[in-house]
Design a protein around this motif. Structure first.
Motif, PDB file in Angstrom:
ATOM      1  N   PHE A   1      -0.530   2.618   2.488  1.00 60.12           N
ATOM      2  CA  PHE A   1      -0.934   3.579   3.510  1.00 60.12           C
ATOM      3  C   PHE A   1      -2.411   3.424   3.877  1.00 60.12           C
ATOM      4  O   PHE A   1      -2.801   3.691   5.013  1.00 60.12           O
ATOM      5  CB  PHE A   1      -0.558   4.996   3.032  1.00 60.12           C
ATOM      6  CG  PHE A   1       0.914   5.073   2.726  1.00 60.12           C
ATOM      7  CD1 PHE A   1       1.834   5.202   3.750  1.00 60.12           C
ATOM      8  CD2 PHE A   1       1.389   4.913   1.421  1.00 60.12           C
ATOM      9  CE1 PHE A   1       3.207   5.197   3.483  1.00 60.12           C
ATOM     10  CE2 PHE A   1       2.754   4.907   1.146  1.00 60.12           C
ATOM     11  CZ  PHE A   1       3.666   5.059   2.186  1.00 60.12           C
ATOM     12  N   THR A   2      -3.212   2.960   2.929  1.00 56.30           N
ATOM     13  CA  THR A   2      -4.616   2.690   3.245  1.00 56.30           C
ATOM     14  C   THR A   2      -4.740   1.403   4.056  1.00 56.30           C
ATOM     15  O   THR A   2      -5.579   1.308   4.956  1.00 56.30           O
ATOM     16  CB  THR A   2      -5.460   2.661   1.956  1.00 56.30           C
ATOM     17  OG1 THR A   2      -5.378   3.955   1.387  1.00 56.30           O
ATOM     18  CG2 THR A   2      -6.912   2.323   2.229  1.00 56.30           C
ATOM     19  N   LEU A   3      -3.866   0.459   3.774  1.00 51.90           N
ATOM     20  CA  LEU A   3      -3.841  -0.758   4.599  1.00 51.90           C
ATOM     21  C   LEU A   3      -3.433  -0.390   6.033  1.00 51.90           C
ATOM     22  O   LEU A   3      -3.991  -0.911   7.004  1.00 51.90           O
ATOM     23  CB  LEU A   3      -2.860  -1.764   3.985  1.00 51.90           C
ATOM     24  CG  LEU A   3      -2.916  -3.187   4.513  1.00 51.90           C
ATOM     25  CD1 LEU A   3      -4.313  -3.779   4.373  1.00 51.90           C
ATOM     26  CD2 LEU A   3      -1.911  -4.065   3.749  1.00 51.90           C
ATOM     27  N   ALA A   4      -2.491   0.537   6.154  1.00 51.27           N
ATOM     28  CA  ALA A   4      -2.087   1.025   7.485  1.00 51.27           C
ATOM     29  C   ALA A   4      -3.286   1.648   8.203  1.00 51.27           C
ATOM     30  O   ALA A   4      -3.511   1.416   9.401  1.00 51.27           O
ATOM     31  CB  ALA A   4      -0.958   2.043   7.354  1.00 51.27           C
ATOM     32  N   LEU A   5      -4.079   2.413   7.465  1.00 47.27           N
ATOM     33  CA  LEU A   5      -5.265   3.055   8.056  1.00 47.27           C
ATOM     34  C   LEU A   5      -6.302   1.999   8.466  1.00 47.27           C
ATOM     35  O   LEU A   5      -6.912   2.101   9.543  1.00 47.27           O
ATOM     36  CB  LEU A   5      -5.859   4.044   7.040  1.00 47.27           C
ATOM     37  CG  LEU A   5      -7.047   4.879   7.492  1.00 47.27           C
ATOM     38  CD1 LEU A   5      -6.693   5.756   8.698  1.00 47.27           C
ATOM     39  CD2 LEU A   5      -7.539   5.770   6.338  1.00 47.27           C
ATOM     40  N   ALA A   6      -6.473   0.970   7.629  1.00 45.41           N
ATOM     41  CA  ALA A   6      -7.413  -0.109   7.957  1.00 45.41           C
ATOM     42  C   ALA A   6      -6.943  -0.840   9.219  1.00 45.41           C
ATOM     43  O   ALA A   6      -7.752  -1.166  10.102  1.00 45.41           O
ATOM     44  CB  ALA A   6      -7.531  -1.087   6.788  1.00 45.41           C
ATOM     45  N   LEU A   7      -5.633  -1.073   9.319  1.00 39.40           N
ATOM     46  CA  LEU A   7      -5.080  -1.727  10.521  1.00 39.40           C
ATOM     47  C   LEU A   7      -5.326  -0.862  11.749  1.00 39.40           C
ATOM     48  O   LEU A   7      -5.727  -1.341  12.807  1.00 39.40           O
ATOM     49  CB  LEU A   7      -3.575  -1.956  10.348  1.00 39.40           C
ATOM     50  CG  LEU A   7      -3.172  -3.137   9.457  1.00 39.40           C
ATOM     51  CD1 LEU A   7      -1.719  -3.016   9.008  1.00 39.40           C
ATOM     52  CD2 LEU A   7      -3.380  -4.466  10.199  1.00 39.40           C
ATOM     53  N   GLN A   8      -5.097   0.429  11.584  1.00 42.52           N
ATOM     54  CA  GLN A   8      -5.275   1.394  12.672  1.00 42.52           C
ATOM     55  C   GLN A   8      -6.725   1.426  13.137  1.00 42.52           C
ATOM     56  O   GLN A   8      -7.009   1.427  14.326  1.00 42.52           O
ATOM     57  CB  GLN A   8      -4.868   2.769  12.122  1.00 42.52           C
ATOM     58  CG  GLN A   8      -4.978   3.895  13.079  1.00 42.52           C
ATOM     59  CD  GLN A   8      -3.632   4.089  13.777  1.00 42.52           C
ATOM     60  OE1 GLN A   8      -2.769   3.217  13.760  1.00 42.52           O
ATOM     61  NE2 GLN A   8      -3.490   5.212  14.415  1.00 42.52           N
TER      62      GLN A   8
ATOM     63  N   ILE B   1      -8.753   9.020   3.866  1.00 37.94           N
ATOM     64  CA  ILE B   1      -7.637   8.375   3.153  1.00 37.94           C
ATOM     65  C   ILE B   1      -6.640   9.425   2.665  1.00 37.94           C
ATOM     66  O   ILE B   1      -5.415   9.265   2.807  1.00 37.94           O
ATOM     67  CB  ILE B   1      -8.178   7.497   2.002  1.00 37.94           C
ATOM     68  CG1 ILE B   1      -8.855   6.256   2.602  1.00 37.94           C
ATOM     69  CG2 ILE B   1      -7.086   7.109   1.016  1.00 37.94           C
ATOM     70  CD1 ILE B   1      -9.534   5.330   1.611  1.00 37.94           C
ATOM     71  N   ALA B   2      -7.149  10.527   2.115  1.00 39.33           N
ATOM     72  CA  ALA B   2      -6.263  11.593   1.617  1.00 39.33           C
ATOM     73  C   ALA B   2      -5.503  12.235   2.786  1.00 39.33           C
ATOM     74  O   ALA B   2      -4.290  12.469   2.682  1.00 39.33           O
ATOM     75  CB  ALA B   2      -7.082  12.640   0.866  1.00 39.33           C
ATOM     76  N   ASN B   3      -6.193  12.492   3.892  1.00 39.00           N
ATOM     77  CA  ASN B   3      -5.522  13.100   5.056  1.00 39.00           C
ATOM     78  C   ASN B   3      -4.445  12.173   5.603  1.00 39.00           C
ATOM     79  O   ASN B   3      -3.397  12.629   6.054  1.00 39.00           O
ATOM     80  CB  ASN B   3      -6.530  13.398   6.174  1.00 39.00           C
ATOM     81  CG  ASN B   3      -7.477  14.518   5.800  1.00 39.00           C
ATOM     82  OD1 ASN B   3      -7.239  15.220   4.819  1.00 39.00           O
ATOM     83  ND2 ASN B   3      -8.559  14.671   6.553  1.00 39.00           N
ATOM     84  N   ASN B   4      -4.728  10.873   5.551  1.00 42.03           N
ATOM     85  CA  ASN B   4      -3.749   9.898   6.029  1.00 42.03           C
ATOM     86  C   ASN B   4      -2.484   9.944   5.160  1.00 42.03           C
ATOM     87  O   ASN B   4      -1.360   9.933   5.672  1.00 42.03           O
ATOM     88  CB  ASN B   4      -4.385   8.499   5.998  1.00 42.03           C
ATOM     89  CG  ASN B   4      -3.479   7.426   6.559  1.00 42.03           C
ATOM     90  OD1 ASN B   4      -3.030   7.522   7.706  1.00 42.03           O
ATOM     91  ND2 ASN B   4      -3.169   6.425   5.769  1.00 42.03           N
TER      92      ASN B   4
END
Ligand code: GLU
Length: 335
Positions: free
Chosen positions: A94-101, A162-165
């Motif tokens: 999910f953090t990788l998803a956030l980095a991609l985003q 990250i937590a909110n994501n």
């Protein structure tokens, strides 16, 4: 003469298994599959509960849960589906998803990478041997680097993002933070600190070592149940949109590289075997959680603390493999 006693429960179980799992021509009977997977493997006591993070050793090896969520939001569960456990490496997805985003797929590919390492999840040797040093965002080196890449004013804001994501993927409820696991890992994570320091020496850490390690360890310490984790995974099965809140959390274009990474490296150095036997993008964590994504169909979260030699949950893998095979959900089914 020896007498064979056939238990009535065994007859019922074998009868249940001989009837079709497809409720109609199109849709498998997911509840039946989940129940069968639970029954089939509930007595498998093989594997060892992780203990290199001391707090993880306190979890019962008997815990076992499976939840499947379809892209239209239907939930099918069996076992200890309310039991909470830390995400550990599952947070990396999910953090990788956030980095991609935040940064786009070219930046993530250049700054972190996406190739399988063929080495254990926390390999220091991997950092040394690989030309890009980070490997990919789903092993410790690449995941610590991914945390360092998240854009924020400071470490506190980064952790909040990250937590909110993670909460948004779970459907908006605040996921609990497991302070005991966080403290236990922070007291014993010298290995990860070494990885971060090495990454820094190669210019592959994009924030300072201390904050990167702290936020990385925090994300690993967020607690979920399989019911919550399956909702998080279902976003990835539903083209980046939460079946629960209808919020688009990741664009379909960015989801594709994320699923590619889960396919290549989600089950660590056993990813090839997993693809061979199951054929679905997946990710595991050392607390015993595993997710698998059947794009456009469903996601499964399974949980059982005992791990095999690759660090993947024994019963978690068995349950998902059974359901995916029976539902003919492999990515390669149509070829
Ligand atoms: N927090 C764990 C570590 O860094 C995550 C590893 C995992 O779940 O595979 O060792």
């Amino acid at each position: 003469m020896k007498k064979f006693i056939v238990r009535p429960s065994a007859i019922l179980l074998s009868l249940a298994f001989t009837t079709s799992v497809f409720a109609s021509d199109m849709q498998p009977d997911y509840q039946k599959l989940v129940n069968q997977a639970y029954q089939l493997y509930k007595n498998d006591k093989s594997g060892t509960v992780a203990s290199y993070i001391p707090e993880l050793a306190t979890y019962s090896p008997n815990l076992y849960a499976i939840t499947l969520v379809t892209v239209d939001g239907k939930v099918y569960s069996a076992g200890d589906t309310k039991a909470k456990f830390p995400l550990e490496s599952l947070a990396k997805v999910f953090t990788l998803a956030l980095a991609l985003q935040q940064s786009g797929n070219d930046t993530v590919l250049n700054k972190i990478g996406a190739s399988a390492t063929g080495l254990p999840f926390n390999s220091v040797l991997g950092v040394e041997l690989q030309a890009n040093h980070t490997g990919n965002g789903l092993v410790n080196a690449g995941a610590i680097s991914a945390v360092s890449l998240i854009k924020a004013k400071n470490s506190a804001e980064k952790w909040q993002l990250i937590a909110n994501n993670l909460d948004a993927y779970a459907g908006g409820d605040k996921l609990e933070f497991n302070n005991a696991v966080y403290k236990s890992e922070m007291a014993t994570n010298q290995h990860n600190q070494g990885i971060a320091r090495l990454l820094q020496s190669y210019g592959r850490l994009y924030d300072n070592v201390e904050d990167s390690i702290d936020v990385y360890t925090r994300e690993c310490s967020v607690d979920v149940s399989t019911e919550q984790l399956a909702q998080m995974a279902a976003v990835l099965a539903n083209y980046g949109k939460s079946p629960l809140t209808q919020q688009q959390l990741l664009s379909h274009e960015l989801l594709k590289p994320l699923l590619a990474e889960m396919t290549t490296a989600g089950m660590y150095d056993a990813s090839g075997n997993w693809l061979y036997k199951v054929g679905l993008p997946a990710k595991s964590g050392v607390a015993g959680g595993v997710i698998a994504i059947a794009p456009g169909k469903f996601a499964i979260a399974a949980y059982s603390p005992p791990l095999d030699n690759n660090g993947n949950s024994v019963r978690g893998q068995e349950a998902i493999r059974y359901i995916a095979n029976q539902a003919k959900a492999s990515l390669f089914e149509k070829y």
